[in-house]
Design an enzyme around this catalytic site. Structure first.
Site, PDB file in Angstrom:
ATOM      1  N   LYS A  48       0.865  -1.184   0.000  1.00 55.89           N
ATOM      2  CA  LYS A  48       0.000   0.000   0.000  1.00 55.89           C
ATOM      3  C   LYS A  48       0.901   1.234   0.000  1.00 55.89           C
ATOM      4  O   LYS A  48       2.003   1.198   0.566  1.00 55.89           O
ATOM      5  CB  LYS A  48      -0.844  -0.036   1.290  1.00 55.89           C
ATOM      6  N   SER A  49       0.484   2.338  -0.598  1.00 54.69           N
ATOM      7  CA  SER A  49       1.318   3.547  -0.592  1.00 54.69           C
ATOM      8  C   SER A  49       1.439   4.125   0.814  1.00 54.69           C
ATOM      9  O   SER A  49       0.434   4.309   1.509  1.00 54.69           O
ATOM     10  CB  SER A  49       0.737   4.602  -1.534  1.00 54.69           C
ATOM     11  N   ALA A  73     -11.931   5.551  -4.362  1.00 51.45           N
ATOM     12  CA  ALA A  73     -11.399   6.834  -3.887  1.00 51.45           C
ATOM     13  C   ALA A  73     -11.039   6.615  -2.419  1.00 51.45           C
ATOM     14  O   ALA A  73     -11.715   7.097  -1.516  1.00 51.45           O
ATOM     15  CB  ALA A  73     -12.416   7.941  -4.041  1.00 51.45           C
ATOM     16  N   LEU A  76      -5.633   7.380  -0.065  1.00 58.06           N
ATOM     17  CA  LEU A  76      -4.313   7.012   0.459  1.00 58.06           C
ATOM     18  C   LEU A  76      -4.267   6.813   1.983  1.00 58.06           C
ATOM     19  O   LEU A  76      -3.374   7.349   2.659  1.00 58.06           O
ATOM     20  CB  LEU A  76      -3.254   8.046   0.025  1.00 58.06           C
ATOM     21  N   CYS A 127      -1.821   8.822  -8.082  1.00 61.42           N
ATOM     22  CA  CYS A 127      -3.157   8.636  -7.512  1.00 61.42           C
ATOM     23  C   CYS A 127      -4.056   9.786  -7.992  1.00 61.42           C
ATOM     24  O   CYS A 127      -3.706  10.949  -7.820  1.00 61.42           O
ATOM     25  CB  CYS A 127      -3.090   8.621  -5.987  1.00 61.42           C
ATOM     26  N   LYS A 161       5.673   5.248 -10.722  1.00 60.31           N
ATOM     27  CA  LYS A 161       4.366   4.848 -11.261  1.00 60.31           C
ATOM     28  C   LYS A 161       3.610   6.058 -11.803  1.00 60.31           C
ATOM     29  O   LYS A 161       3.410   7.041 -11.082  1.00 60.31           O
ATOM     30  CB  LYS A 161       3.556   4.160 -10.170  1.00 60.31           C
ATOM     31  N   ILE A 187      -0.104   1.544 -15.611  1.00 62.59           N
ATOM     32  CA  ILE A 187      -0.606   2.829 -15.170  1.00 62.59           C
ATOM     33  C   ILE A 187      -1.294   2.715 -13.811  1.00 62.59           C
ATOM     34  O   ILE A 187      -1.611   1.615 -13.373  1.00 62.59           O
ATOM     35  CB  ILE A 187      -1.660   3.402 -16.180  1.00 62.59           C
ATOM     36  N   ASN A 188      -1.541   3.875 -13.196  1.00 64.03           N
ATOM     37  CA  ASN A 188      -2.462   3.937 -12.074  1.00 64.03           C
ATOM     38  C   ASN A 188      -3.888   4.045 -12.661  1.00 64.03           C
ATOM     39  O   ASN A 188      -4.078   3.877 -13.867  1.00 64.03           O
ATOM     40  CB  ASN A 188      -2.133   5.131 -11.177  1.00 64.03           C
ATOM     41  N   GLY A 213      -9.295  -2.287 -13.327  1.00 65.56           N
ATOM     42  CA  GLY A 213      -9.905  -3.531 -13.793  1.00 65.56           C
ATOM     43  C   GLY A 213      -9.935  -3.637 -15.314  1.00 65.56           C
ATOM     44  O   GLY A 213      -9.411  -2.769 -16.024  1.00 65.56           O
TER      45      GLY A 213
HETATM   46  C1  LIG Z   1      -8.795  -0.297  -3.867  1.00 70.08           C
HETATM   47  C2  LIG Z   1      -7.568   0.188  -4.607  1.00 70.08           C
HETATM   48  C3  LIG Z   1      -6.546   0.816  -3.900  1.00 70.08           C
HETATM   49  C4  LIG Z   1      -5.404   1.260  -4.564  1.00 70.08           C
HETATM   50  N1  LIG Z   1      -4.404   1.857  -3.852  1.00 70.08           N
HETATM   51  C5  LIG Z   1      -3.271   2.267  -4.496  1.00 70.08           C
HETATM   52  C6  LIG Z   1      -2.184   2.817  -3.761  1.00 70.08           C
HETATM   53  O1  LIG Z   1      -2.204   2.919  -2.528  1.00 70.08           O
HETATM   54  N2  LIG Z   1      -1.092   3.231  -4.468  1.00 70.08           N
HETATM   55  C7  LIG Z   1      -0.994   3.129  -5.836  1.00 70.08           C
HETATM   56  O2  LIG Z   1       0.033   3.509  -6.415  1.00 70.08           O
HETATM   57  N3  LIG Z   1      -2.001   2.562  -6.559  1.00 70.08           N
HETATM   58  C8  LIG Z   1      -3.123   2.142  -5.927  1.00 70.08           C
HETATM   59  N4  LIG Z   1      -4.135   1.560  -6.640  1.00 70.08           N
HETATM   60  C9  LIG Z   1      -3.989   1.412  -8.099  1.00 70.08           C
HETATM   61  C10 LIG Z   1      -3.480   0.008  -8.459  1.00 70.08           C
HETATM   62  O3  LIG Z   1      -2.214  -0.244  -7.911  1.00 70.08           O
HETATM   63  C11 LIG Z   1      -3.394  -0.171  -9.993  1.00 70.08           C
HETATM   64  O4  LIG Z   1      -2.517   0.784 -10.525  1.00 70.08           O
HETATM   65  C12 LIG Z   1      -4.754  -0.010 -10.647  1.00 70.08           C
HETATM   66  O5  LIG Z   1      -5.766  -0.591  -9.873  1.00 70.08           O
HETATM   67  C13 LIG Z   1      -4.771  -0.604 -12.061  1.00 70.08           C
HETATM   68  O6  LIG Z   1      -4.485  -1.986 -12.036  1.00 70.08           O
HETATM   69  P1  LIG Z   1      -5.660  -3.111 -12.024  1.00 70.08           P
HETATM   70  O7  LIG Z   1      -6.585  -2.757 -13.147  1.00 70.08           O
HETATM   71  O8  LIG Z   1      -4.936  -4.422 -12.216  1.00 70.08           O
HETATM   72  O9  LIG Z   1      -6.322  -2.992 -10.701  1.00 70.08           O
HETATM   73  C14 LIG Z   1      -5.282   1.099  -5.987  1.00 70.08           C
HETATM   74  C15 LIG Z   1      -6.322   0.466  -6.695  1.00 70.08           C
HETATM   75  C16 LIG Z   1      -7.448   0.005  -6.024  1.00 70.08           C
HETATM   76  C17 LIG Z   1      -8.543  -0.681  -6.815  1.00 70.08           C
END
Ligand SMILES: Cc1cc2nc3c(=O)[nH]c(=O)nc-3n(C[C@H](O)[C@H](O)[C@H](O)COP(=O)(O)O)c2cc1C
Length: 295
Positions: A48-49, A73, A76, A127, A161, A187-188, A213
């Site tokens: 987690k960040s 949302a 963080l 983020c 990132k 990507i984020n 997703g």
């Molecule tokens: C519930 C949730 C919490 C997330 N928290 C962080 C985070 O703390 N730091 C970060 O860099 N990305 C965060 N992300 C983004 C994910 O790391 C990732 O970049 C994003 O979900 C796209 O990948 P995916 O489609 O495989 O989920 C979060 C995503 C989700 C769904």
């Protein structure tokens, strides 16, 4: 489908058990959950960040499930420096700590807590829903370069990132590379929102959030493709990956490894399932396909 030769790899200065990592913020909030994901077949994990001071996050609802994905949302939420203790039992494991800050100095302070205690650091400059943090910094090439330099100069493998919510992601990737990044993660989440027609108001407490997703996979492939043209450091693909074929497609766009987030929420066994489909002792070296779609 292409099969890859199994075994440990090195990407951006970090040795991984395979090409698949847990993405930041998904089950990465305790040492025990990180260990569980590694035991379930991940080649590495991102936490987690973690930021400069403890944060509760946004008021709920923080998450809404939509067609093909999730909008979150979270804001963080994190325990800040107290998280260092969570890593004590994971010293020799492929653990990457995701960090955030509001200034280059804050990034360096947080990075300093984890230097020598993790395999590397991933700078969350992306983020989309935390004011003053994340994408607020990650949209400005000069700030991206400065924050990256502040951390990379500690000598720890530094991944950056990026957010897709910019006009030119390649320009931001090039700035991270100039700042000394060892790899780029793309990507984020994609900035998004839903409105409740019954309540006549936004669904999320923060009004908007970030879409992740399957729905964002084509966006992520395009970003990785653009970055591969502009940068010479490795790229870690992230966004919507849920199958071995998605991993191969990301690699053909230019990714040397991938991170998986939302698909883990649906299925904790996703790493083992993809490993089973992706690797074969008769498989080819990943280098043969990384970026091949650019030829
Ligand atoms: C519930 C949730 C919490 C997330 N928290 C962080 C985070 O703390 N730091 C970060 O860099 N990305 C965060 N992300 C983004 C994910 O790391 C990732 O970049 C994003 O979900 C796209 O990948 P995916 O489609 O495989 O989920 C979060 C995503 C989700 C769904």
């Amino acid at each position: 489908m292409v099969a890859l030769y199994p075994g440990p790899i090195e990407v951006g200065g970090i040795r991984l058990r395979n090409h698949l990592l847990l993405a930041a913020g998904i089950l990465g909030t305790t040492g025990a959950s990180l260990a569980r994901i590694l035991a379930n077949g991940a080649g590495g994990v991102v936490t987690k960040s973690i930021g400069p001071s403890p944060k509760e996050g946004h008021p709920g609802p923080c998450l809404v499930v939509v067609d093909g994905g999730i909008i979150n949302a979270m804001g963080l939420p994190n325990p800040s420096a107290a998280f260092v203790e969570e890593l004590a039992a994971l010293q020799s494991e492929p653990v990457i700590v995701s960090i955030f800050g509001g200034t280059p100095e804050e990034f360096r302070t947080v990075a300093g807590w984890f230097a020598g205690k993790a395999s590397g650091l991933e700078l969350n400059l992306s983020c989309p829903h935390a004011e003053g943090y994340g994408a607020a910094i990650g949209s400005d090439p000069a700030l991206v370069e400065e924050c990256t330099r502040a951390v990379a100069s500690l000598g720890v493998p530094t991944w950056v990132k990026l957010t897709p919510n910019v006009a030119n992601i390649a320009e931001i990737g090039a700035a991270a590379e100039r700042g000394g990044a060892d790899a780029i993660v793309a990507i984020n989440t994609v900035k998004a929102m839903r409105i409740s027609t019954a309540l006549r108001r936004p669904v999320l407490g923060n009004r908007f959030g970030g879409l992740s997703g399957k729905a964002i996979f084509p966006v992520a492939v395009r970003c990785v493709y653009d970055l591969y043209e502009a940068c010479s450091i490795p790229i870690v693909g992230c966004g919507g990956i849920s199958t071995a074929d998605n991993v191969v497609e990301m690699m053909m766009a230019g990714a040397s490894a991938v991170e998986i987030g939302s698909a883990v929420v649906d299925d904790i066994g996703i790493f083992a399932a993809i490993v089973n489909d992706l690797y074969n002792p008769d498989g080819i070296d990943a280098d043969e396909i990384v970026g091949c779609a650019h030829a």
